[in-house]
Design a protein around this motif. Structure first.
Motif, PDB file in Angstrom:
ATOM      1  N   ARG A 160     -10.158   4.724  -5.438  1.00 41.23           N
ATOM      2  CA  ARG A 160     -10.835   4.169  -4.262  1.00 41.23           C
ATOM      3  C   ARG A 160      -9.848   3.876  -3.144  1.00 41.23           C
ATOM      4  NH1 ARG A 160     -14.009  -1.198  -5.384  1.00 41.23           N
ATOM      5  NH2 ARG A 160     -15.011   0.229  -6.880  1.00 41.23           N
ATOM      6  N   HIS A 161      -8.655   3.410  -3.502  1.00 38.90           N
ATOM      7  CA  HIS A 161      -7.638   3.088  -2.508  1.00 38.90           C
ATOM      8  C   HIS A 161      -6.808   4.309  -2.116  1.00 38.90           C
ATOM      9  CE1 HIS A 161      -8.787  -1.002  -3.001  1.00 38.90           C
ATOM     10  NE2 HIS A 161      -8.199  -1.192  -4.170  1.00 38.90           N
ATOM     11  N   ASN A 162      -7.194   5.478  -2.637  1.00 34.71           N
ATOM     12  CA  ASN A 162      -6.490   6.724  -2.315  1.00 34.71           C
ATOM     13  C   ASN A 162      -5.011   6.649  -2.706  1.00 34.71           C
ATOM     14  OD1 ASN A 162      -6.508   9.383  -1.368  1.00 34.71           O
ATOM     15  ND2 ASN A 162      -5.814   8.777   0.673  1.00 34.71           N
ATOM     16  N   GLU A 220      -7.652  -5.786  -8.994  1.00 34.65           N
ATOM     17  CA  GLU A 220      -7.604  -5.423  -7.572  1.00 34.65           C
ATOM     18  C   GLU A 220      -6.178  -5.516  -7.052  1.00 34.65           C
ATOM     19  OE1 GLU A 220      -8.964  -3.797  -4.334  1.00 34.65           O
ATOM     20  OE2 GLU A 220     -10.466  -4.412  -5.818  1.00 34.65           O
ATOM     21  N   SER A 235      -3.978  -2.697  -8.780  1.00 31.52           N
ATOM     22  CA  SER A 235      -4.313  -1.343  -8.345  1.00 31.52           C
ATOM     23  C   SER A 235      -3.636  -0.968  -7.037  1.00 31.52           C
ATOM     24  CB  SER A 235      -5.828  -1.200  -8.191  1.00 31.52           C
ATOM     25  OG  SER A 235      -6.305  -1.997  -7.113  1.00 31.52           O
ATOM     26  N   ARG A 236      -3.145  -1.961  -6.289  1.00 31.86           N
ATOM     27  CA  ARG A 236      -2.498  -1.705  -5.008  1.00 31.86           C
ATOM     28  C   ARG A 236      -0.984  -1.624  -5.115  1.00 31.86           C
ATOM     29  NH1 ARG A 236      -6.106  -2.921  -0.676  1.00 31.86           N
ATOM     30  NH2 ARG A 236      -8.106  -3.719  -1.427  1.00 31.86           N
ATOM     31  N   SER A 252       0.798  -1.211   0.000  1.00 33.02           N
ATOM     32  CA  SER A 252       0.000   0.000   0.000  1.00 33.02           C
ATOM     33  C   SER A 252       0.833   1.264   0.000  1.00 33.02           C
ATOM     34  CB  SER A 252      -0.930   0.014   1.222  1.00 33.02           C
ATOM     35  OG  SER A 252      -0.173  -0.065   2.406  1.00 33.02           O
ATOM     36  N   ARG A 259      -7.612   2.724  -8.193  1.00 26.87           N
ATOM     37  CA  ARG A 259      -6.538   3.524  -7.595  1.00 26.87           C
ATOM     38  C   ARG A 259      -7.133   4.688  -6.801  1.00 26.87           C
ATOM     39  NH1 ARG A 259      -1.283   2.009  -7.328  1.00 26.87           N
ATOM     40  NH2 ARG A 259      -0.570   4.135  -7.683  1.00 26.87           N
TER      41      ARG A 259
END
Length: 420
Positions: free
Chosen positions: A94-96, A59, A62-63, A2, A92
């Motif tokens: 959504r995960h800030n 998913e 994107s992290r 992250s 991206r």
């Protein structure tokens, strides 16, 4: 994974797991009874990232930390296509993990393309790179406009276009607008590029589809403009400011100060006007006039508003237009705090500005004109600020701050922001 502190060992496993394990072989005489330990080991060998469906793979991708993103498209074609999808961008966000990077691109007459990038919230200095592009048409980009779709920047010239990949640094030649244009308006609406103005022979508004790599005429603009600016909010393409293209003045332009009857009024009307094209409905909305009666010198769109910088000969004014069509305030103008230019800056015809939306901020860049020269002409002896002044306006707080000046190695650049 992250943060950018993710180590390369984990990332190497991610890439290697995209390929089958060459040491894994099926026994020719059928399966053997498996103990719980060996069953778990076999499951780990068989479940690679390449076996995941697209939604789960996206998913995972994107992290991935920001610093590793440029390497991902090189793994395989499937990854490259998924990374270009809108879903990757949405995940991206959504995960800030999205970062907005400001890019400045300059093209010289010697087939050299130079870029400088700056991530406002994470970097304290511009990153500069330069390379030769083997093409004989780079002179067509002397007054180019820039737009960004995903991680790619489109450098649009008079009759040619370059697509620059911000991850790989590759530049690809593409067909330019059908009508030869110079100092025109451009913006991206729903993943397609729109251009208008800058053409003395036609009022055509053209659309470029990145998937088919083709241009087509979608409408005729209500006015012929030169030196105009483009922006987009809520499905509307805004064509702002500029001079009237007609039969008066130099190069067919109606210019302020000419002695032709009615030319001053015509130039004034065009310089402070704004035409609105509804892309989905293929129709023009009611034109608007920028308050204050100044000459628009820069414009962009951010946070649901169109921001316009106007010049009044000796001062600047800064405005925002509510572009949210479903809101009760659609179409309203608001005067906001003007950029706090240093005292050394004297406004005249040599000073030019670029206006770029960077997330929830508006970045104002002095892209041409030399303040030292202005000081010498005004008789002042102290050294002033060099060209490349960067000022940042926070749309949420209404405050201005000083940004990192554009590097000396890349002056006279056009600027755009890229979000990934």
């Amino acid at each position: 994974m992250s943060s950018d502190s993710c180590n390369s060992r984990h990332f190497s496993w991610l890439m290697k797991s995209c390929f089958p394990n060459p040491q894994h072989h099926h026994h020719p005489h059928g399966p053997h009874p498996l103990t719980p330990t060996s069953a778990a080991a076999l499951l780990r060998r068989q479940t690679t990232i390449s076996s995941l469906p697209d939604d789960l793979l996206l998913e995972c991708l994107s992290r991935v930390p920001h610093s590793f993103l440029p390497s991902l498209p090189l793994v395989c074609r499937r990854w490259s296509e998924l990374l270009d999808s809108p879903t990757f961008h949405s995940l991206r966000r959504r995960h800030n993990l999205l970062r907005v990077t400001l890019f400045a691109i300059s093209i010289s007459d010697h087939s050299s393309l130079s870029t400088a990038s700056l991530c406002l919230n994470y970097e304290s200095a511009w990153r500069v790179s330069s390379f030769l592009h083997h093409g004989s048409f780079l002179s067509l980009f002397s007054h180019s406009r820039l737009v960004a779709i995903g991680r790619r920047i489109y450098v649009i010239g008079r009759t040619a276009m370059l697509r620059y990949d911000t991850w790989t640094g590759a530049a690809v030649s593409l067909p330019g607008p059908v009508a030869s244009r110079k100092k025109f308006a451009t913006a991206v609406v729903a993943g397609k590029i729109y251009v208008a103005g800058g053409c003395a022979r036609s009022e055509a508004v053209e659309e470029y589809d990145p998937e088919s790599e083709t241009w087509r005429v979608v409408s005729m603009a209500p006015r012929k403009r030169y030196g105009c600016f483009g922006a987009s909010v809520d499905g509307v393409f805004y064509v702002i400011g500029g001079l009237r293209i007609g039969s008066l003045g130099n190069e067919g332009l109606v210019v302020p100060g000419s002695r032709a009857k009615g030319s001053d009024a015509a130039a004034h009307v065009y310089a402070s006007s704004m035409d609105l094209y509804d892309v989905a409905a293929s129709q023009w909305l009611r034109s608007r006039t920028v308050p204050g009666g100044g000459c628009v010198v820069a414009a962009c769109a951010a946070a649901g508003f169109v921001f316009v910088l106007s010049s009044h000969a000796v001062e600047l004014s800064f405005w925002k237009f509510n572009g949210a069509r479903k809101s009760s305030g659609f179409g309203e103008w608001y005067r906001i705090r003007a950029p706090p230019l240093p005292a050394q800056v004297r406004l005249d015809s040599t000073v030019r500005f670029g206006c770029v939306a960077v997330g929830e901020k508006v970045v104002l860049i002095q892209v041409t004109g030399c303040i030292d020269d202005l000081l010498r002409r005004s008789g002042r002896t102290e050294r002033g600020l060099k060209e490349g002044l960067v000022l940042v306006y926070d749309c949420a707080t209404g405050d201005w701050s000083r940004g990192v000046d554009l590097p000396e190695a890349i002056r006279h650049a056009a600027c755009v922001s890229v979000e990934y």
